[in-house]
Design a protein around this motif. Sequence first.
Motif, PDB file in Angstrom:
ATOM      1  N   UNK A   1     -33.482  -3.117  17.303  1.00 22.93           N
ATOM      2  CA  UNK A   1     -32.734  -3.907  16.310  1.00 22.93           C
ATOM      3  C   UNK A   1     -33.650  -4.809  15.481  1.00 22.93           C
ATOM      4  N   UNK A   2     -34.522  -5.639  16.088  1.00 22.56           N
ATOM      5  CA  UNK A   2     -35.396  -6.478  15.247  1.00 22.56           C
ATOM      6  C   UNK A   2     -36.334  -5.661  14.359  1.00 22.56           C
ATOM      7  N   UNK A   3     -36.869  -4.561  14.922  1.00 19.53           N
ATOM      8  CA  UNK A   3     -37.768  -3.734  14.127  1.00 19.53           C
ATOM      9  C   UNK A   3     -37.033  -3.101  12.951  1.00 19.53           C
ATOM     10  N   UNK A   4     -35.809  -2.653  13.204  1.00 20.94           N
ATOM     11  CA  UNK A   4     -34.997  -2.061  12.129  1.00 20.94           C
ATOM     12  C   UNK A   4     -34.677  -3.099  11.059  1.00 20.94           C
ATOM     13  N   UNK A   5     -34.305  -4.294  11.450  1.00 19.95           N
ATOM     14  CA  UNK A   5     -33.983  -5.349  10.489  1.00 19.95           C
ATOM     15  C   UNK A   5     -35.218  -5.802   9.725  1.00 19.95           C
ATOM     16  N   UNK A   6     -36.350  -5.880  10.423  1.00 24.04           N
ATOM     17  CA  UNK A   6     -37.581  -6.317   9.771  1.00 24.04           C
ATOM     18  C   UNK A   6     -37.973  -5.343   8.666  1.00 24.04           C
ATOM     19  N   UNK A   7     -37.876  -4.057   8.942  1.00 25.84           N
ATOM     20  CA  UNK A   7     -38.212  -3.073   7.914  1.00 25.84           C
ATOM     21  C   UNK A   7     -37.179  -3.045   6.795  1.00 25.84           C
ATOM     22  N   UNK A   8     -35.945  -3.384   7.105  1.00 24.27           N
ATOM     23  CA  UNK A   8     -34.915  -3.424   6.065  1.00 24.27           C
ATOM     24  C   UNK A   8     -35.154  -4.574   5.085  1.00 24.27           C
TER      25      UNK A   8
END
Length: 725
Positions: free
Chosen positions: A283-290
């Motif tokens: 989740x954090x990695x996905x949000x960070x890239x978003x």
Amino acid sequence: MAVLSFHSFAEAFAAERERWFLWVPAGVAAGIAVYFALPFEPSGYFLCAAPALAAGLWLARNHLGSFVLCLAALALALGFNAAQLETRMVAAPMLDRMIGPAPIEGRLVTTEAMPEGARLTLKNPVIPRLSDEKTPAFVRIRMKGLAFNDAPPPGALIRAMAQIGPLSEPVAPNAYDFRRQSFFRNLGGTGWSHSAIEILDPSPPATPWERFLLMFERARRLVTLHVHAHLSGDKAAMTAALLNGLQSGISKNALEAMRVSGLSHLLSISGVHVSMMGLLIYVPLRLLMALIPWVALNLPARKIAAVGAIVATILYTFLVGPQAPTLRSALSTGLVMFAILVDRRAMSMRLVTLAAAAVMLIQPDGVMGPSFQMSFAAVLAMVAAFEKPFDEALARGHLFVSSAPENPESSDELLPSSTRRPWLKIIPQHLRDVILTSLVATAATTPFTIFHFQTFSFYGVIANMIAIPLTSFWIMPCILLTYLTAPFGLDRLFIVGAGWGVDGIISIARFVAEWPFAQLHMPAMPAWSFVAIILGGVWLCLWRRRWRWLGLAPILIGAMYPLVTPLPDLLVAPDGKQWAARVEDGRLAVANLDREAFTVTQWQQRLGNPETLDIHDLPASEHALRCDEAGCALRRAGVTVALPILEPAALEDCELADLVIAPFDIRDCAGKRVIDWSAFRAHGAYALYVERGALRLEASRLGRGARPWSPGWRDPRFGRLEASE
């Protein structure tokens, strides 16, 4: 009518053709169960079964009936062969007698903190007067008085004066078999020591794989030392258990409170912990890239995040130890992330059954343990309960899964529809879902809890509704941040934070455990009842049409077992020196009550937790069991069982009793039924039933049979219970 019923059954079966595949893992599990239920080790010729059935499946591919039968037989053969191959691959010697005190050498592979001292696991031990072909691959020694901080470094070659012996056997027929579980972990002996440890070589040569595993063992020890530097007591032990996967340092009182409250599953690194570790990366990695426009528009961000979650899950699994429940959960989490990589639904019944089949084929012995069974039962039931509502919502457009996940207007995630509901309506709905999920999971795992532990935590749903969110959203993030900051010495804040959460869990457990009727005790569930409930539950979960409700019938039949299952009148330990008899007032009279607390506790659980008393404290009104200095006599339904302490008394009992049980050899008791030291060595623990004026005996090794994990299993005299006994 019978023809009509069969026709309806066949129509329903054909209508659910797309669900047939879901039964393959059930067949694999059945094959594994059949293997472990055998009273003998099957021949290697059985390994030809799966290839032969696969060939038959190919030949019968054009005939539906033959195809289905071959598929079912192939699933059974796969499970059976997987278990047989695992046994052959892990086979290693196990001790059958006590040795020592003697100097024991070996490479230190695991160090566990204990409430008093530490426990060391040694690889490739060298044991005096024991040949190589009889030496176990691993032994475990409890070092009394050794502080965890003072233990030798992982990988060191050490020597200690220790007494070591065989692993414990079942204390009653069909009871928990620790020896079998240890066999599949290559653990062949256990012992204790009070001596100092001599380090022969702090860093002996090691293979690349051994160095890889030792790297994680050093990391486990580092974080454990950091935890105990900042926390203390059960708070430190439980926090360390979540970091290193070892529960040995937790006190008995805390473990009991966790068990009674239904929270003990939080101590075993399994579904909650592994899935949360994956999500805390995803989740954090996905949000960070978003948040980075170029990355969000040009790179498959969600798939990169899924790969990161898979890597994190693998590392976490090695860090806490790739034991059966952890490995199972890691594989399930990995499959969920893999589903994201290939643009498939992450939680489907097909994915759950695939994960089950993969775990069973990789580690078949795990199927026989409560962790595997309870975990997959809970997941299977929850997916089955929410599968139809999910599909209906998907069809109505309330949820969608995009096949073009990188489109800015959609996502592969499950997203709310454009019609947004007010928060005041969403919160009660989520609360309802949490309660429903807890109820479904509890209902699914209850039969396994009763079968393995003979208990049911009445308030477990309430305790878990508080403890699981606390674990998921507070403790596990702190655990992850502890891992990330420990190498830099910046983990104190997160260890203390995790300790706050753990302290809350302990408080919840102790509070709930004190409620009235917090734990219900049941007598031991027989195998037929357990199988009936499992078949009914699987039938209920895997089918989707109305005929699925037929699964309730075997569940109800299996649940009636307390009404038709007799309780043993007498239980005798494997060495014959401790026994327990049910007396007229319902209590359990125990010989040598203070000798083996574990044995007595196991007996209590299997009999529904009756109160205990010492045989010397029997009331004067007790007539069925009478004792004196020479021994005891149990009289029930016209049958007399003598339990002498002295050999002269045994000879006298031979003339009066129907059965004589003694922890020594009896040679002059011709024509009488005798269970003496020779019988205990051959058959292990006994259970005695008096039914309609006749004796019925059960022996633990007869139920288990002559298997590689049985003591003396290659002895041709093993397991023969003569008719005269």
